[in-house]
Scaffold this active site. Structure first.
Site, PDB file in Angstrom:
ATOM      1  N   ARG A 254       0.851  -1.186   0.000  1.00 30.22           N
ATOM      2  CA  ARG A 254       0.000   0.000   0.000  1.00 30.22           C
ATOM      3  C   ARG A 254       0.891   1.242   0.000  1.00 30.22           C
ATOM      4  NH1 ARG A 254      -3.259  -3.014  -1.408  1.00 30.22           N
ATOM      5  NH2 ARG A 254      -5.394  -3.371  -0.659  1.00 30.22           N
TER       6      ARG A 254
ATOM      7  N   ASP B  53       4.849  -0.210  -6.810  1.00 32.50           N
ATOM      8  CA  ASP B  53       3.623  -0.567  -7.523  1.00 32.50           C
ATOM      9  C   ASP B  53       2.434   0.168  -6.935  1.00 32.50           C
ATOM     10  OD1 ASP B  53       2.133  -2.145  -9.471  1.00 32.50           O
ATOM     11  OD2 ASP B  53       1.301  -3.213  -7.743  1.00 32.50           O
TER      12      ASP B  53
ATOM     13  N   GLU C 170      -2.592   7.601  -4.972  1.00 31.85           N
ATOM     14  CA  GLU C 170      -2.897   6.999  -6.271  1.00 31.85           C
ATOM     15  C   GLU C 170      -4.368   7.091  -6.658  1.00 31.85           C
ATOM     16  OE1 GLU C 170      -3.551   2.282  -5.672  1.00 31.85           O
ATOM     17  OE2 GLU C 170      -1.561   2.986  -5.119  1.00 31.85           O
TER      18      GLU C 170
ATOM     19  N   HIS D  48      -0.242  -0.251  -9.569  1.00 32.80           N
ATOM     20  CA  HIS D  48      -0.978  -1.185  -8.707  1.00 32.80           C
ATOM     21  C   HIS D  48      -1.404  -2.431  -9.491  1.00 32.80           C
ATOM     22  CE1 HIS D  48      -3.308  -1.059  -4.681  1.00 32.80           C
ATOM     23  NE2 HIS D  48      -3.114  -2.310  -5.033  1.00 32.80           N
TER      24      HIS D  48
END
Length: 334
Positions: A233, A257, A262, A294
């Protein structure tokens, strides 16, 4: 009954429609569930949300007022849902408590290897027929130290791969995982792990206690030539502090990622827009940083498991059954 699914990617849509076939009709939307889109759910008893949905007080109020009674989130994480408000409104909320840990663990290693061996830079060069090796030197991982922060299912899968590389294994978690210990992992405090690890990978959930777990002090504790990977996260890392360290020339590589801001960016095409997030814009300019949107979970195996569990959650709700996936109500209703 027709179910409304928000935030459905084009690859996911046929899988979701097939999984619900014979049970319910499902309407798939590519927009994410948030304050602007919540009114679309009026009249739908069951709504399915994605990991980047915003389920705050206002959204949950809108859903409940429109007749929604059950929210089936297609992810393991649920930090985006105000569970107290959901319970007060009498909503049932379920998540996917388990899916392939290998999808995320393997992708975390993909990021680690990409920044270590300068894969993105090398690929971009060869597209221009520039075949020089200057600036592409990496390091062997065998014999070096990996620090795994969070040794649950994903952290364990990551550790098994590290063991295969022949690395020294350090771990940090509130509870030790016997499977990791058997592989030779030594559990230490976070400061020792950060100071000794050549590669640090994050595999803990985002909770109030883990918000900015890797903040300015933690980043300064790490080796100057360390590699940092986050496939869990975004909020686990203080991104502004990370940018500051990168500007100072620290770290061999950073693979991300996830990103703490985001929402409203990841999973969307922003290529023709001016991105106003100065921190993200600066982050992606560093040559030793790789940012992906993600996608660590995004394999046919993991997504298939997520969808199958979501279908079971819906059927359990309708049958009055309770499983380990139910977050709200906290206790079974009589």
């Amino acid at each position: 009954m027709e179910i409304l699914a928000f935030g459905v990617q084009s690859d996911e849509k046929p899988l979701i429609e097939k999984a619900f076939q014979g049970h319910h009709d499902v309407r798939c939307l590519d927009v994410f569930l948030n304050e602007d889109t919540a009114p679309i759910a009026a009249g739908y008893e069951i709504v399915s949300s994605s990991v980047n949905a915003t389920l705050n007080n206002r959204v949950l109020q809108t859903l409940a007022a429109g007749g929604t009674q059950m929210i089936a989130q297609r992810s393991t994480g649920f930090n985006n849902i105000d569970l107290q408000v959901a319970e007060r409104l009498g909503l049932t909320v379920a998540r996917v408590s388990y899916y392939s840990p290998y999808s995320v663990a393997e992708f975390a290693w993909t990021l680690a290897m990409a920044v270590n061996r300068r894969i993105v830079r090398a690929s971009n060069r060869t597209r221009d027929f520039d075949f020089r090796l200057d600036g592409l030197m990496g390091r062997d991982l065998r014999g070096r130290t990996v620090g795994v922060i969070g040794t649950g299912k994903i952290g364990e899968a990551f550790t098994r791969i590290a063991h295969g590389f022949g690395m020294r294994l350090l771990g940090w978690d509130v509870t030790e995982n016997p499977a990791c210990t058997e592989l030779g992992m030594k559990y230490v405090d976070k400061g020792e792990l950060l100071a000794e690890a050549d590669l640090v990978s994050l595999h803990v959930p985002l909770l109030p206690a883990t918000q900015h777990l890797i903040g300015a002090e933690a980043l300064r504790t790490m080796k100057d030539d360390a590699i940092l990977v986050n496939s869990s996260r975004g909020g686990l890392i203080d991104t502004e502090a990370l940018v500051g360290e990168l500007r100072a020339g620290r770290f061999t590589g950073v693979g991300l990622d996830v990103y703490e801001a985001e929402a409203g960016l990841f999973f969307l095409d922003k290529s023709l827009e001016v991105v106003e997030d100065d921190t993200l814009a600066r982050l992606v300019t560093f040559p030793n940083v790789v940012v992906t949107s993600h996608q660590a979970y995004y394999t046919v195996d993991a997504v298939g498991q997520i969808i199958d569990t979501t279908v079971r959650n819906v059927l359990d709700y309708q049958a009055g059954r309770r499983s380990e996936n139910v977050l709200v109500p906290a206790e079974a209703r009589s």
